[in-house]
Design a protein around this motif. Structure first.
Motif, short mmCIF file in Angstrom:
data_model
loop_
_atom_site.label_atom_id
_atom_site.label_comp_id
_atom_site.label_asym_id
_atom_site.label_seq_id
_atom_site.Cartn_x
_atom_site.Cartn_y
_atom_site.Cartn_z
N UNK A 71 0.83 -1.22 0.00
CA UNK A 71 0.00 0.00 0.00
C UNK A 71 0.86 1.26 0.00
N UNK A 72 1.93 1.24 0.78
CA UNK A 72 2.75 2.45 0.94
C UNK A 72 3.72 2.67 -0.21
N UNK A 73 4.32 1.59 -0.71
CA UNK A 73 5.34 1.70 -1.75
C UNK A 73 5.07 0.65 -2.83
N UNK A 74 4.16 0.92 -3.74
CA UNK A 74 3.81 -0.08 -4.76
C UNK A 74 4.99 -0.50 -5.63
N UNK A 75 6.03 0.32 -5.71
CA UNK A 75 7.18 -0.03 -6.54
C UNK A 75 8.07 -1.09 -5.90
N UNK A 76 7.89 -1.35 -4.62
CA UNK A 76 8.64 -2.42 -3.97
C UNK A 76 7.88 -3.73 -4.10
N UNK A 77 8.50 -4.71 -4.74
CA UNK A 77 7.86 -6.02 -4.87
C UNK A 77 8.00 -6.80 -3.57
N UNK A 78 6.96 -7.50 -3.18
CA UNK A 78 6.99 -8.29 -1.96
C UNK A 78 7.08 -9.77 -2.30
N UNK A 79 8.05 -10.43 -1.68
CA UNK A 79 8.21 -11.88 -1.83
C UNK A 79 8.16 -12.50 -0.44
N UNK A 80 7.46 -13.61 -0.34
CA UNK A 80 7.25 -14.28 0.93
C UNK A 80 8.17 -15.49 1.05
N UNK A 81 8.87 -15.58 2.18
CA UNK A 81 9.67 -16.76 2.51
C UNK A 81 8.79 -17.71 3.31
N UNK A 82 8.70 -18.94 2.86
CA UNK A 82 7.81 -19.87 3.51
C UNK A 82 8.50 -21.20 3.79
N UNK A 83 7.88 -21.98 4.66
CA UNK A 83 8.31 -23.36 4.89
C UNK A 83 7.15 -24.27 4.52
N UNK A 84 7.42 -25.54 4.34
CA UNK A 84 6.35 -26.48 4.04
C UNK A 84 5.36 -26.50 5.19
N UNK A 85 4.07 -26.59 4.87
CA UNK A 85 3.04 -26.63 5.90
C UNK A 85 2.40 -25.28 6.15
N UNK A 86 2.81 -24.23 5.43
CA UNK A 86 2.24 -22.90 5.62
C UNK A 86 1.33 -22.50 4.46
N UNK A 87 0.77 -23.49 3.76
CA UNK A 87 -0.03 -23.21 2.58
C UNK A 87 -1.21 -22.28 2.87
N UNK A 88 -1.82 -22.42 4.05
CA UNK A 88 -3.00 -21.60 4.35
C UNK A 88 -2.67 -20.12 4.37
N UNK A 89 -1.43 -19.77 4.68
CA UNK A 89 -1.03 -18.38 4.71
C UNK A 89 -0.83 -17.83 3.30
N UNK A 90 -0.51 -18.70 2.36
CA UNK A 90 -0.11 -18.24 1.04
C UNK A 90 -1.26 -17.61 0.26
N UNK A 91 -2.46 -18.15 0.43
CA UNK A 91 -3.62 -17.55 -0.25
C UNK A 91 -3.83 -16.13 0.25
N UNK A 92 -3.64 -15.91 1.55
CA UNK A 92 -3.78 -14.56 2.10
C UNK A 92 -2.70 -13.64 1.53
N UNK A 93 -1.48 -14.16 1.41
CA UNK A 93 -0.40 -13.34 0.84
C UNK A 93 -0.70 -12.99 -0.61
#
Length: 217
Positions: A71-93
Motif C-alpha cells: 500500500x505504501x510503496x507499490x514499486x517495492x515487490x513483496x516476496x514471501x519466505x515460507x516453509x512447508x506446511x504454511x499453505x494456508x497463509x499463502x492464499x492470504x499473501x
C-alpha cells in the motif's frame, strides 16, 4: 543492482538467505529486520526493489507487513519466505498482492531467480509450492491440470503465449521483448487473460500456467 530488504526473526535464517543472495553480484541486501514492524519502517526508509519477508514474525507478521508495504510503496515487490506446511497463509499473501513465494529450504537458485523475477515486475512461485497452491485457489471436481488446460483453451494463441511467459515469471517488458511486441500490447493481453480466467492477479495466472503445463524458459 537489485536492492533487497530481508526480514526474518531468526538470525541464522537471515544469515543463510543473505549468503545465498550475495553470491549474485547483481543483488545487494540493503537492510535487515527481525520483526514485521521494523521491516515496514526499513522499507519506507530504504525503498528497496524487493522486500523478502518471513511469514511468522513478532509485532507484525510477514503477511500484514507485506500488505502495508504494498500500500505504501507499490514499486517495492513483496516476496514471501515460507516453509512447508504454511499453505494456508499463502492464499492470504496472494490476496494482498505479494508476487513471490519462495521456500526457505529450496534450491538456492530458486531464491535468486525469484528475487530477479519480482524485481523486474514479474511473479515467481517455487515449483515445490506451485502445485499445492493451485488446490487452495481452485474448487474441487476435475483434476487441477484438467481444469487449467480447459481454462487455457478459452484464450487466443497469443494470449496463451503471454500466459506461458507469465508462468515463467517474466515482466511485461520482458514478455514484450520475447514476443516482439510493444509493452502496451502485452499489458492489454495480461488484462484480457485475468478477466477471461477470472483471476485476481498475475501470480494466479502463473499458477494456471504451471498447472496447465505451458510454462516455458
Amino acid at each position: 543492482m537489485i536492492r533487497i530488504l530481508l526480514a526474518d526473526d531468526e538470525a541464522m535464517i537471515r544469515a543463510g538467505v543473505r549468503a545465498i543472495l550475495t553470491t549474485d553480484t547483481g543483488i545487494e541486501v540493503v537492510a535487515e529486520a527481525d520483526d514485521g514492524r521494523e521491516a515496514v519502517e526499513l522499507t519506507l526508509a530504504h525503498r528497496p526493489d524487493v522486500a523478502l519477508l518471513d511469514i511468522r514474525m513478532p509485532r507484525l507478521d510477514g503477511l500484514a507487513a507485506g500488505a502495508e508495504i504494498i500500500r505504501a510503496i507499490p514499486t517495492t515487490g513483496v516476496a514471501i519466505l515460507t516453509t512447508f506446511g504454511e499453505d494456508d497463509y499463502l492464499a492470504r499473501a496472494l490476496d494482498s498482492g505479494a508476487r513471490g513465494f519462495l521456500v526457505k529450504s529450496g534450491d538456492p537458485r530458486e531464491l535468486i531467480a525469484g528475487v530477479h523475477a519480482v524485481a523486474s515486475g514479474g511473479a515467481y512461485l517455487s515449483p515445490a509450492i506451485a502445485a499445492r497452491m493451485i488446490g487452495k485457489l481452485r474448487g474441487s471436481g476435475l483434476s487441477r491440470s484438467t481444469t487449467a488446460r480447459a481454462q487455457v483453451q478459452t484464450l487466443t494463441e497469443r494470449e496463451r503465449d503471454v500466459l506461458a511467459l507469465l508462468g515463467a515469471g517474466l515482466s511485461n517488458a520482458q514478455i514484450a521483448r520475447r514476443l516482439h511486441l510493444v509493452e502496451g500490447t502485452v499489458k492489454g493481453h495480461v488484462s484480457a487473460i485475468l478477466t477471461r480466467l477470472d483471476l485476481a492477479n498475475r501470480v494466479q495466472a502463473a499458477i494456471v500456467a504451471h498447472d496447465a503445463g505451458i510454462t516455458i524458459d
